[in-house]
Design a protein around this motif. Structure first.
Motif, PDB file in Angstrom:
ATOM      1  N   GLU A  94      48.312 -43.618  -1.513  1.00  0.00           N
ATOM      2  CA  GLU A  94      47.653 -42.143  -0.195  1.00  0.00           C
ATOM      3  C   GLU A  94      46.363 -43.500   0.759  1.00  0.00           C
ATOM      4  O   GLU A  94      45.924 -42.486   1.767  1.00  0.00           O
ATOM      5  N   GLY A  95      45.883 -44.309   0.792  1.00  0.00           N
ATOM      6  CA  GLY A  95      45.470 -45.554   1.701  1.00  0.00           C
ATOM      7  C   GLY A  95      43.608 -45.410   1.143  1.00  0.00           C
ATOM      8  O   GLY A  95      42.864 -46.367   2.220  1.00  0.00           O
ATOM      9  N   ARG A  96      43.675 -44.464   0.198  1.00  0.00           N
ATOM     10  CA  ARG A  96      42.066 -44.879   0.136  1.00  0.00           C
ATOM     11  C   ARG A  96      41.477 -46.428  -0.670  1.00  0.00           C
ATOM     12  O   ARG A  96      42.301 -46.766  -1.261  1.00  0.00           O
ATOM     13  N   ARG A  97      39.711 -46.436  -0.371  1.00  0.00           N
ATOM     14  CA  ARG A  97      39.339 -48.078  -0.892  1.00  0.00           C
ATOM     15  C   ARG A  97      39.126 -47.581  -2.010  1.00  0.00           C
ATOM     16  O   ARG A  97      38.134 -46.855  -3.063  1.00  0.00           O
ATOM     17  N   VAL A  98      39.622 -48.075  -3.082  1.00  0.00           N
ATOM     18  CA  VAL A  98      39.441 -48.315  -4.488  1.00  0.00           C
ATOM     19  C   VAL A  98      39.687 -49.226  -5.330  1.00  0.00           C
ATOM     20  O   VAL A  98      40.574 -50.341  -4.343  1.00  0.00           O
ATOM     21  N   ALA A  99      39.357 -49.598  -6.300  1.00  0.00           N
ATOM     22  CA  ALA A  99      39.382 -51.244  -7.183  1.00  0.00           C
ATOM     23  C   ALA A  99      39.743 -50.219  -8.996  1.00  0.00           C
ATOM     24  O   ALA A  99      39.701 -49.344  -8.844  1.00  0.00           O
ATOM     25  N   LEU A 100      40.424 -51.883  -9.107  1.00  0.00           N
ATOM     26  CA  LEU A 100      40.876 -51.503 -10.500  1.00  0.00           C
ATOM     27  C   LEU A 100      40.220 -52.610 -11.543  1.00  0.00           C
ATOM     28  O   LEU A 100      40.166 -53.484 -10.713  1.00  0.00           O
ATOM     29  N   ALA A 101      39.879 -52.395 -12.530  1.00  0.00           N
ATOM     30  CA  ALA A 101      38.839 -53.656 -13.866  1.00  0.00           C
ATOM     31  C   ALA A 101      39.942 -53.112 -15.160  1.00  0.00           C
ATOM     32  O   ALA A 101      39.779 -51.423 -15.216  1.00  0.00           O
ATOM     33  N   LEU A 102      40.550 -53.857 -15.432  1.00  0.00           N
ATOM     34  CA  LEU A 102      41.340 -53.173 -17.358  1.00  0.00           C
ATOM     35  C   LEU A 102      40.718 -54.438 -17.839  1.00  0.00           C
ATOM     36  O   LEU A 102      41.313 -55.656 -18.052  1.00  0.00           O
ATOM     37  N   LEU A 103      40.906 -53.333 -18.989  1.00  0.00           N
ATOM     38  CA  LEU A 103      40.904 -54.116 -20.363  1.00  0.00           C
ATOM     39  C   LEU A 103      42.174 -53.834 -20.945  1.00  0.00           C
ATOM     40  O   LEU A 103      42.556 -52.570 -21.027  1.00  0.00           O
ATOM     41  N   PRO A 104      42.816 -55.083 -22.129  1.00  0.00           N
ATOM     42  CA  PRO A 104      44.397 -54.443 -22.233  1.00  0.00           C
ATOM     43  C   PRO A 104      44.404 -53.719 -23.204  1.00  0.00           C
ATOM     44  O   PRO A 104      43.241 -53.433 -23.856  1.00  0.00           O
ATOM     45  N   ILE A 105      45.348 -53.340 -23.564  1.00  0.00           N
ATOM     46  CA  ILE A 105      46.064 -52.490 -24.527  1.00  0.00           C
ATOM     47  C   ILE A 105      45.999 -53.219 -25.801  1.00  0.00           C
ATOM     48  O   ILE A 105      46.937 -54.745 -26.132  1.00  0.00           O
TER      49      ILE A 105
END
Length: 117
Positions: free
Chosen positions: A106-117
């Motif tokens: 959608e063009g939003r200003r987002v960031a992502l941090a992920l811990l593994p599963i």
């Protein structure tokens, strides 16, 4: 039904994940990862607070995937990110990846941090 092609600009979507890895923008990364408009890189996990705080300049919301199950963020981490001016949401890593991809499309200003599963 009207179909629109999604353009992600500089940020890369999460293409897939599995035990111990994530595929972001076609690149497989082992272990914890951060992705944002400025790029994708490995992450030191919840103890690497500075890396998350750096995301505030480029994102209005930071999604943090806590692994296979939802868990609460450490209060100090949440407070630091919110004090810097960004929202932060914790959820399971699969849910965080899906939510990030939707808002990114959608063009939003987002960031992502992920811990593994």
């Amino acid at each position: 039904m009207r179909l629109n092609e999604i353009v992600f600009n500089d940020a890369k979507p999460v293409d897939g994940y599995g035990p111990g890895f994530f595929r972001i923008g076609g690149t497989v990364i082992e272990g914890p990862v951060i992705t944002s408009p400025s790029g994708t890189r490995t992450w030191g996990g919840l103890d690497d607070v500075d890396a998350l705080a750096d995301l505030v300049a480029e994102a209005d919301v930071i999604f943090i995937g806590m692994g296979a199950e939802i868990a609460h963020l450490p209060e100090a981490l949440r407070d630091r990110i919110e004090a810097a001016g960004a929202g932060v949401e914790s959820m399971s890593s699969p849910a965080a990846a899906r939510t990030y991809n939707i808002l990114l499309s959608e063009g939003r200003r987002v960031a992502l941090a992920l811990l593994p599963i």
